[in-house]
Write a protein that holds these residues in place. Structure first.
Motif, PDB file in Angstrom:
ATOM      1  N   THR A  46     -54.976  -5.157  -3.113  1.00  0.00           N
ATOM      2  CA  THR A  46     -56.022  -5.670  -3.991  1.00  0.00           C
ATOM      3  C   THR A  46     -56.771  -6.810  -3.342  1.00  0.00           C
ATOM      4  O   THR A  46     -57.999  -6.849  -3.332  1.00  0.00           O
ATOM      5  N   ALA A  47     -56.032  -7.749  -2.767  1.00  0.00           N
ATOM      6  CA  ALA A  47     -56.684  -8.888  -2.127  1.00  0.00           C
ATOM      7  C   ALA A  47     -57.587  -8.431  -0.984  1.00  0.00           C
ATOM      8  O   ALA A  47     -58.714  -8.875  -0.847  1.00  0.00           O
ATOM      9  N   SER A  49     -58.914  -5.369  -0.434  1.00  0.00           N
ATOM     10  CA  SER A  49     -60.026  -4.534  -0.863  1.00  0.00           C
ATOM     11  C   SER A  49     -61.085  -5.352  -1.580  1.00  0.00           C
ATOM     12  O   SER A  49     -62.285  -5.084  -1.444  1.00  0.00           O
ATOM     13  N   ASP A  50     -60.681  -6.362  -2.339  1.00  0.00           N
ATOM     14  CA  ASP A  50     -61.666  -7.211  -3.017  1.00  0.00           C
ATOM     15  C   ASP A  50     -62.572  -7.894  -1.999  1.00  0.00           C
ATOM     16  O   ASP A  50     -63.793  -7.933  -2.162  1.00  0.00           O
ATOM     17  N   LEU A  53     -64.857  -5.204  -0.300  1.00  0.00           N
ATOM     18  CA  LEU A  53     -65.909  -4.688  -1.177  1.00  0.00           C
ATOM     19  C   LEU A  53     -66.968  -5.751  -1.463  1.00  0.00           C
ATOM     20  O   LEU A  53     -68.164  -5.437  -1.575  1.00  0.00           O
ATOM     21  N   ALA A  54     -66.535  -7.002  -1.593  1.00  0.00           N
ATOM     22  CA  ALA A  54     -67.507  -8.078  -1.799  1.00  0.00           C
ATOM     23  C   ALA A  54     -68.398  -8.228  -0.569  1.00  0.00           C
ATOM     24  O   ALA A  54     -69.619  -8.411  -0.691  1.00  0.00           O
TER      25      ALA A  54
END
Length: 324
Positions: A46-47, A49-50, A53-54
């Motif tokens: 999650t960390a 990919s966030d 993606l940002a």
């Protein structure tokens, strides 16, 4: 049958109890290990990919602005200007991402040719064709960035301004998409009509958005004065009313027309895909409208190296293209 004494029975129960204890401890270790591993994996994914993606969203926005600037300021060689801007985008992104322990790289892959057309809405002819023989390409609508800036829309007592897209293989309103635009005391009104080849295929949608000193209608972007307009987007029921939806039946070419333009003040701009067969009848109608070479869309390679994830993909950018 053997008989056990009380001492033997006690020893047997003790051994069995110890064995069960070891089994439960082993199961607990296995389960806890699995949960711990899963939590670590999900937190790391999650960390990572966030952040990726940002970074991708920021790059897409910056690349889109680079495309628009290249088209606006460099009609003679927009591709060369864009590639130079892209190098600046990549350098700035790399610098900013390095401060957070990541590395981002953006490189040019390809682009498709386009034609940028702009001019006043009122061309001295009430109804006219802006461009014809526009061809859709795989993954592309063929038209993007169609927008009006107007301080004088019809007030409802006159026929509304109409943007019409029609399949060139049909006549009249058959296989057409039309957006009727006017203004009244309630704001800017947009009524979209989509015609098929049978009455059962016909659909109508309407939206009303507060007026501005100068109204901006982003026809392909689905916005009126920067607010979403369902008549130019997806409706609440899921019906697709994006620009030109449902027009094509037998081929991949269509035309864009403006109707009821007399007395409408303001300017328009649009970028269309140019496969070499475009027709620009508007340019012969009035010297007010102009056209120039443009980038229709571009593909760039986006690479993100972060502490938790590596992300490598090709990103297509076409600012102002309908979401269809």
């Amino acid at each position: 049958m053997a008989h056990l004494s009380d001492d033997q029975r006690g020893q047997l129960l003790l051994v069995a109890g110890l064995a069960l204890a070891f089994v439960f401890i082993g199961l607990a270790l296995v389960v806890n290990s699995a949960i711990f591993t899963e939590n670590l994996a999900s937190r790391g994914e999650t960390a990572g990919s966030d952040g990726a993606l940002a970074a991708r969203a920021s790059v897409e926005a910056n690349v889109g602005e680079a495309v628009e600037r290249a088209n606006y300021y460099n009609e003679s060689a927009p591709a060369d200007a864009f590639k130079q801007s892209l190098r600046n985008v990549s350098t700035q992104t790399e610098y900013l991402s390095a401060t957070s322990g990541s590395l981002v790289n953006v490189t040019y892959v390809d682009h498709r040719e386009g034609e940028r057309i702009n001019g006043s809405i009122d061309q001295g002819d009430d109804n006219y064709t802006v461009v014809s023989d526009v061809e859709r390409a795989p993954g592309a609508n063929g038209t993007r960035g169609l927008a009006f800036n107007s301080s004088g829309l019809p007030d409802g007592s006159d026929p509304p301004l109409v943007v019409k897209v029609n399949d060139t293989s049909f006549v009249g309103d058959e296989r057409s998409w039309r957006a009727r635009i006017w203004e009244n005391s309630s704001g800017v009104q947009v009524r979209t009509i989509r015609n098929g080849t049978t009455p059962s295929e016909n659909r109508t949608e309407h939206c009303s958005v507060p007026s501005a000193a100068e109204n901006r209608i982003q026809v392909t972007g689905g916005l009126v004065n920067d607010q979403p307009c369902d008549a130019l987007r997806w409706t609440a029921s899921g019906t697709n009313f994006w620009f030109g939806n449902g027009v094509l039946a037998s081929n991949d070419e269509y035309a864009i027309h403006f109707e009821n333009t007399n007395g409408v003040t303001g300017e328009f701009e649009v970028v269309v895909h140019d496969d070499g067969g475009l027709s620009l009848p508007l340019l012969s109608l009035s010297g007010d409208a102009t056209s120039g070479d443009a980038i229709y869309d571009t593909s760039v390679r986006f690479v993100y190296d972060g502490p938790d994830v590596r992300y490598n993909t090709t990103v297509r950018v076409a600012p102002g293209e309908p979401d269809v």
